[in-house]
Design an enzyme around this catalytic site. Structure first.
Site, PDB file in Angstrom:
ATOM      1  N   TYR A  53       0.824  -1.216   0.000  1.00 55.96           N
ATOM      2  CA  TYR A  53       0.000   0.000   0.000  1.00 55.96           C
ATOM      3  C   TYR A  53       0.855   1.262   0.000  1.00 55.96           C
ATOM      4  O   TYR A  53       0.447   2.278  -0.571  1.00 55.96           O
ATOM      5  CB  TYR A  53      -1.029  -0.026   1.142  1.00 55.96           C
ATOM      6  CG  TYR A  53      -2.130  -1.000   0.820  1.00 55.96           C
ATOM      7  CD1 TYR A  53      -3.065  -0.696  -0.175  1.00 55.96           C
ATOM      8  CD2 TYR A  53      -2.217  -2.244   1.438  1.00 55.96           C
ATOM      9  CE1 TYR A  53      -4.053  -1.602  -0.525  1.00 55.96           C
ATOM     10  CE2 TYR A  53      -3.203  -3.160   1.098  1.00 55.96           C
ATOM     11  CZ  TYR A  53      -4.119  -2.832   0.113  1.00 55.96           C
ATOM     12  OH  TYR A  53      -5.087  -3.726  -0.247  1.00 55.96           O
ATOM     13  N   ARG A  56       1.500   1.789  -3.619  1.00 57.71           N
ATOM     14  CA  ARG A  56       0.313   2.276  -4.333  1.00 57.71           C
ATOM     15  C   ARG A  56       0.090   3.757  -4.043  1.00 57.71           C
ATOM     16  O   ARG A  56      -0.267   4.533  -4.896  1.00 57.71           O
ATOM     17  CB  ARG A  56      -0.950   1.497  -3.921  1.00 57.71           C
ATOM     18  CG  ARG A  56      -0.883   0.008  -4.116  1.00 57.71           C
ATOM     19  CD  ARG A  56      -1.041  -0.407  -5.567  1.00 57.71           C
ATOM     20  NE  ARG A  56       0.126  -0.160  -6.388  1.00 57.71           N
ATOM     21  CZ  ARG A  56       1.265  -0.860  -6.329  1.00 57.71           C
ATOM     22  NH1 ARG A  56       1.419  -1.843  -5.484  1.00 57.71           N
ATOM     23  NH2 ARG A  56       2.264  -0.583  -7.128  1.00 57.71           N
ATOM     24  N   ASN A  89     -13.498   2.752  -6.269  1.00 60.42           N
ATOM     25  CA  ASN A  89     -12.085   3.124  -6.392  1.00 60.42           C
ATOM     26  C   ASN A  89     -11.538   3.627  -5.063  1.00 60.42           C
ATOM     27  O   ASN A  89     -12.219   4.335  -4.334  1.00 60.42           O
ATOM     28  CB  ASN A  89     -11.919   4.198  -7.464  1.00 60.42           C
ATOM     29  CG  ASN A  89     -12.340   3.697  -8.837  1.00 60.42           C
ATOM     30  OD1 ASN A  89     -12.398   2.483  -9.066  1.00 60.42           O
ATOM     31  ND2 ASN A  89     -12.658   4.603  -9.737  1.00 60.42           N
ATOM     32  N   ASP A  91      -8.630   5.370  -5.058  1.00 62.51           N
ATOM     33  CA  ASP A  91      -7.820   6.556  -5.357  1.00 62.51           C
ATOM     34  C   ASP A  91      -8.585   7.826  -4.950  1.00 62.51           C
ATOM     35  O   ASP A  91      -9.755   7.771  -4.593  1.00 62.51           O
ATOM     36  CB  ASP A  91      -7.447   6.582  -6.849  1.00 62.51           C
ATOM     37  CG  ASP A  91      -8.654   6.767  -7.754  1.00 62.51           C
ATOM     38  OD1 ASP A  91      -9.351   7.788  -7.631  1.00 62.51           O
ATOM     39  OD2 ASP A  91      -8.914   5.887  -8.608  1.00 62.51           O
ATOM     40  N   HIS A 106     -14.925   0.923  -0.910  1.00 61.17           N
ATOM     41  CA  HIS A 106     -13.834   0.006  -0.577  1.00 61.17           C
ATOM     42  C   HIS A 106     -12.673   0.687   0.146  1.00 61.17           C
ATOM     43  O   HIS A 106     -11.569   0.152   0.194  1.00 61.17           O
ATOM     44  CB  HIS A 106     -13.324  -0.697  -1.843  1.00 61.17           C
ATOM     45  CG  HIS A 106     -14.365  -1.593  -2.459  1.00 61.17           C
ATOM     46  ND1 HIS A 106     -14.341  -1.974  -3.773  1.00 61.17           N
ATOM     47  CD2 HIS A 106     -15.467  -2.167  -1.932  1.00 61.17           C
ATOM     48  CE1 HIS A 106     -15.378  -2.751  -4.033  1.00 61.17           C
ATOM     49  NE2 HIS A 106     -16.091  -2.878  -2.934  1.00 61.17           N
ATOM     50  N   CYS A 134      -2.174   6.881  16.310  1.00 59.24           N
ATOM     51  CA  CYS A 134      -3.567   7.275  16.096  1.00 59.24           C
ATOM     52  C   CYS A 134      -3.806   8.637  16.749  1.00 59.24           C
ATOM     53  O   CYS A 134      -3.529   8.813  17.932  1.00 59.24           O
ATOM     54  CB  CYS A 134      -4.500   6.232  16.700  1.00 59.24           C
ATOM     55  SG  CYS A 134      -6.223   6.767  16.709  1.00 59.24           S
ATOM     56  N   THR A 174     -17.530  -0.217 -14.352  1.00 65.93           N
ATOM     57  CA  THR A 174     -17.567  -1.315 -13.383  1.00 65.93           C
ATOM     58  C   THR A 174     -18.181  -2.539 -14.038  1.00 65.93           C
ATOM     59  O   THR A 174     -19.235  -2.451 -14.656  1.00 65.93           O
ATOM     60  CB  THR A 174     -18.326  -0.934 -12.090  1.00 65.93           C
ATOM     61  OG1 THR A 174     -18.528  -2.098 -11.300  1.00 65.93           O
ATOM     62  CG2 THR A 174     -19.673  -0.280 -12.373  1.00 65.93           C
TER      63      THR A 174
HETATM   64 ZN   LIG Z   1      -7.155   4.915  17.751  1.00 66.45          ZN
END
Ligand SMILES: [Zn+2]
Length: 240
Positions: A53, A56, A89, A91, A106, A134, A174
């Protein structure tokens, strides 16, 4: 009130150079789909999935929205509050085109998610290197924000709501392999399919039926090249 439901997929971003596993026959450089896109793969090897990822995300940085993203963004502005755009998508090309109101079914490539409190936060195009925390709970167990095979996709609840509220359904780029666009089209009197290829329904019981048989209009073109034709139908539909 007339409303438009748009469901977009990989074909929308293809002209911007965004590739999918489908373009690579299920193999992406040295990655196997199930290794990097499934919960089993994630459990087996966090590092490998994170690296995938990160790559990407880096690739996305210099990709630009194409004409279809721009026209869809205009459409959203012109009929503010009356367009529900759901995309498969991950993106951010709709956002780059100026969209403020898009639902990513997604997930999103430019965000991370906290595994402790589920907070989602922006990381832009930066690689996830393990130093992130986080912002909500301080936890360091973080993951990409892309829905994997084997887990729920909470945004899917928006599909049913969009079907109930809308009067025109537009499917762009799609193939209907992940989300069954034929059964959605059956719920609509007015619908547009945009796809450069005529595709058969992939079902054991429906061997001779094309997906476009279930749509009112079929524009057999690439997304960017279909926009003028699509807009004519949309404007006619939204009149009065
Ligand atoms: Zn958290």
């Amino acid at each position: 009130m007339k409303k438009i439901m748009i469901l977009s997929g990989a074909g929308l971003s293809a002209e911007s150079g965004i590739k999918t596993f489908r373009d690579h026959d299920g193999l992406w450089e040295n990655y196997n789909v199930m290794e990097v896109c499934s919960t089993q793969g994630w459990i087996a090897d966090h590092k490998k999935v994170t690296k995938f990822y990160n790559e990407r995300r880096r690739d996305l940085e210099f990709k630009e929205p194409n004409r279809a993203h721009k026209v869809l963004c205009q459409l959203e502005k012109e009929y503010r509050g009356r367009v529900i755009h759901l995309t498969q998508n991950i993106d951010n090309l709709m956002e780059k085109a100026g969209s403020k109101d898009i639902i990513h079914l997604h997930g999103t490539l430019t965000d991370l998610r906290c595994e402790a409190c589920t907070e989602v936060f922006d990381i832009g195009y930066a690689p996830q290197d393990g130093s992130e925390k986080c912002p909500s709970c301080g936890n360091k167990r973080l993951r990409h924000n892309v829905v994997m095979f084997g887990e729920a996709a909470p945004e899917y609840s928006n599909i049913h709501q969009a079907i109930r509220e809308s009067t025109l359904f537009i499917a762009i780029g799609t193939s209907g392999n992940v989300i069954d666009i034929v059964s959605i089209a059956k719920e609509f009197k007015h619908s547009i399919l945009i796809d450069p290829k005529r595709q058969l329904i992939e079902s054991a019981f429906n061997q001779d039926n094309y997906i476009d048989d279930y749509f009112e209009h079929f524009i057999q073109k690439k997304a960017g090249e279909s926009m003028d034709e699509m807009m004519k139908i949309v404007e006619e539909h939204m009149k009065d």
